[in-house]
Design an enzyme around this catalytic site. Structure first.
Site, PDB file in Angstrom:
ATOM      1  CB  SER A 132     -13.828   1.735  14.848  1.00 53.68           C
ATOM      2  OG  SER A 132     -12.996   2.146  15.923  1.00 53.68           O
ATOM      3  CE1 TYR A 145     -13.379   7.327  13.893  1.00 46.51           C
ATOM      4  CE2 TYR A 145     -13.197   5.996  15.564  1.00 46.51           C
ATOM      5  CZ  TYR A 145     -12.816   6.097  14.323  1.00 46.51           C
ATOM      6  OH  TYR A 145     -12.234   5.136  13.469  1.00 46.51           O
TER       7      TYR A 145
HETATM    8  N1  LIG Z   1      -5.968   3.660  12.650  1.00 45.57           N
HETATM    9  C1  LIG Z   1      -6.812   3.433  13.639  1.00 45.57           C
HETATM   10  O1  LIG Z   1      -6.547   3.099  14.766  1.00 45.57           O
HETATM   11  C2  LIG Z   1      -8.190   2.990  13.188  1.00 45.57           C
HETATM   12  C3  LIG Z   1      -9.028   2.010  14.149  1.00 45.57           C
HETATM   13  C4  LIG Z   1     -10.224   1.599  13.785  1.00 45.57           C
HETATM   14  C5  LIG Z   1     -10.692   2.207  12.542  1.00 45.57           C
HETATM   15  N2  LIG Z   1     -10.186   2.864  11.978  1.00 45.57           N
HETATM   16  C6  LIG Z   1     -10.824   3.131  10.431  1.00 45.57           C
HETATM   17  O2  LIG Z   1      -9.873   2.839   9.443  1.00 45.57           O
HETATM   18  C7  LIG Z   1     -10.213   3.830   8.376  1.00 45.57           C
HETATM   19  C8  LIG Z   1      -8.756   4.041   7.730  1.00 45.57           C
HETATM   20  O3  LIG Z   1      -8.242   4.884   8.665  1.00 45.57           O
HETATM   21  P1  LIG Z   1      -6.620   4.864   8.699  1.00 45.57           P
HETATM   22  O4  LIG Z   1      -6.108   4.845  10.309  1.00 45.57           O
HETATM   23  O5  LIG Z   1      -5.872   4.227   7.633  1.00 45.57           O
HETATM   24  O6  LIG Z   1      -6.494   6.623   8.380  1.00 45.57           O
HETATM   25  P2  LIG Z   1      -5.449   7.491   7.655  1.00 45.57           P
HETATM   26  O7  LIG Z   1      -4.313   7.074   7.794  1.00 45.57           O
HETATM   27  O8  LIG Z   1      -5.712   9.029   8.313  1.00 45.57           O
HETATM   28  O9  LIG Z   1      -6.032   7.185   6.334  1.00 45.57           O
HETATM   29  C9  LIG Z   1      -7.319   7.796   5.980  1.00 45.57           C
HETATM   30  C10 LIG Z   1      -7.671   7.517   4.363  1.00 45.57           C
HETATM   31  O10 LIG Z   1      -8.925   8.410   4.201  1.00 45.57           O
HETATM   32  C11 LIG Z   1      -8.850   9.243   2.948  1.00 45.57           C
HETATM   33  N3  LIG Z   1      -9.660  10.444   3.510  1.00 45.57           N
HETATM   34  C12 LIG Z   1      -9.600  11.383   4.436  1.00 45.57           C
HETATM   35  N4  LIG Z   1     -10.563  12.354   4.660  1.00 45.57           N
HETATM   36  C13 LIG Z   1     -11.014  12.106   3.138  1.00 45.57           C
HETATM   37  C14 LIG Z   1     -12.029  12.795   2.607  1.00 45.57           C
HETATM   38  N5  LIG Z   1     -12.869  13.879   2.867  1.00 45.57           N
HETATM   39  N6  LIG Z   1     -12.483  12.551   1.238  1.00 45.57           N
HETATM   40  C15 LIG Z   1     -11.786  11.443   0.848  1.00 45.57           C
HETATM   41  N7  LIG Z   1     -10.862  10.577   1.229  1.00 45.57           N
HETATM   42  C16 LIG Z   1     -10.608  10.996   2.654  1.00 45.57           C
HETATM   43  C17 LIG Z   1      -7.246   9.802   3.172  1.00 45.57           C
HETATM   44  O11 LIG Z   1      -6.998  10.338   2.228  1.00 45.57           O
HETATM   45  P3  LIG Z   1      -6.688  12.076   2.064  1.00 45.57           P
HETATM   46  O12 LIG Z   1      -6.515  12.483   3.452  1.00 45.57           O
HETATM   47  O13 LIG Z   1      -5.341  12.426   1.007  1.00 45.57           O
HETATM   48  O14 LIG Z   1      -8.101  12.428   1.324  1.00 45.57           O
HETATM   49  C18 LIG Z   1      -6.584   8.675   3.616  1.00 45.57           C
HETATM   50  O15 LIG Z   1      -6.535   7.751   2.378  1.00 45.57           O
HETATM   51  C19 LIG Z   1     -11.037   4.735   8.911  1.00 45.57           C
HETATM   52  O16 LIG Z   1     -12.191   4.726   8.569  1.00 45.57           O
HETATM   53  C20 LIG Z   1     -10.970   4.884  10.389  1.00 45.57           C
HETATM   54  O17 LIG Z   1     -11.854   5.366  11.147  1.00 45.57           O
HETATM   55  C21 LIG Z   1      -9.080   3.333  11.903  1.00 45.57           C
END
Ligand SMILES: NC(=O)c1ccc[n+]([C@@H]2O[C@H](COP(=O)([O-])OP(=O)(O)OC[C@H]3O[C@@H](n4cnc5c(N)ncnc54)[C@H](OP(=O)(O)O)[C@@H]3O)[C@@H](O)[C@H]2O)c1
Length: 258
Positions: A132, A145
């Protein structure tokens, strides 16, 4: 790297960015292994993409060897699963720091450690780590984070230095805000909403959809690129943070593990 018929694990593939990456990999003909906690969404994604599904809580380090064993002979690992923890350090509860550092940093490192020997033997493989821009800039509420993502970004850079000449590559995906459940949760915090409001006003930041992030990630794996920096208008921040790594990379060019 050619992705057709290549076995790829994507963590956090039940929704959001991970699901979009899995869908793009499916279009390329990859054989997918999707990992997240047990849910209807995970099973539905597996059915739709003809993928193997592994339900595991990746905050639990004892699950990781079993995940890699069940996944079999993987050639690409996409470490995408992550959680947010947007609050000041003094509001963190006892287990919060362990959970976020485990899921966002230690789990990707350990999964990488577990899949690498087979990749190195085959002289073919790729690790893609979804980090990120929060790892390159500091915002209120991001102590844990931001630290976890700075660690993941730097881990990927050092890993790449280790992997010189091995046929195995590593990409770090450093992205700003992407529409997802995680972003909705982050934006429910007043301090974050106000900070983002100021960042949006600079014109450099805007919310992205998961699909272009997924397409850029998959292209980077195919082409062996080191970085995905999105939105492009904000790429100066991670590029400047990466400068010392690039300079030292040039100074130590050609030094490899014997
Ligand atoms: N969205 C943003 O603005 C943003 C920006 C920069 C970086 N990121 C990064 O991008 C990545 C994906 O984020 P996203 O925005 O797509 O988030 P999201 O919609 O909350 O999805 C997160 C994913 O991770 C899984 N997950 C969460 N906790 C888990 C656990 N304890 N064990 C196994 N799986 C788990 C969730 O599935 P379950 O909860 O069903 O297990 C889901 O599939 C993350 O690393 C995040 O830090 C996101």
């Amino acid at each position: 790297m050619q992705l057709r018929d290549t076995r790829v694990i994507v963590t956090g593939a039940s929704r959001g960015i991970g699901l979009a990456i899995a869908e793009t990999l499916h279009e390329r003909g990859a054989q997918l292994v999707l990992v997240a906690r047990e849910s209807e969404e995970l099973r539905a994604a597996g059915d739709r993409l003809g993928a193997q599904v592994i339900a595991a809580d990746l905050t639990d380090p004892t699950t990781l060897a079993g995940v890699v064993e069940q996944a079999g002979d993987v050639e690409v690992l996409v470490n995408n699963a992550g959680m947010e923890m947007t609050k000041p350090l003094w509001e963190h509860e006892t287990d919060d720091l362990r959970r976020i550092m485990q899921l966002n940093l230690l789990t990707p490192m350990e999964l990488t450690r577990l899949v690498l020997p087979a990749m190195l033997n085959r002289r073919r493989g790729h690790i893609a780590n979804v980090s990120s821009l929060a790892g390159a800039v500091s915002l209120p509420g991001y102590a844990s984070y931001g630290a976890s993502k700075a660690g993941l970004t730097h881990f990927t850079a050092c890993l790449r230095a280790d992997l010189r000449g091995t046929g195995v590559g590593a990409t770090v995906i450093e992205i700003g805000t992407v529409r997802s459940d995680l972003l909705d949760a982050v934006k429910s915090v007043d301090t974050i909403r106000r900070s983002y409001g100021r960042l949006y006003k600079t014109g450099l930041f805007r919310d992205l959809d998961a699909e272009p992030v997924a397409r850029a990630t998959v292209r980077a794996i195919e082409r062996g690129r080191r970085h995905v920096w999105l939105p492009r208008t904000a790429a100066l921040a991670p590029a400047l943070a990466d400068l010392p790594r690039q300079v030292v990379g040039l100074i130590t060019a050609g030094i490899r593990h014997r």
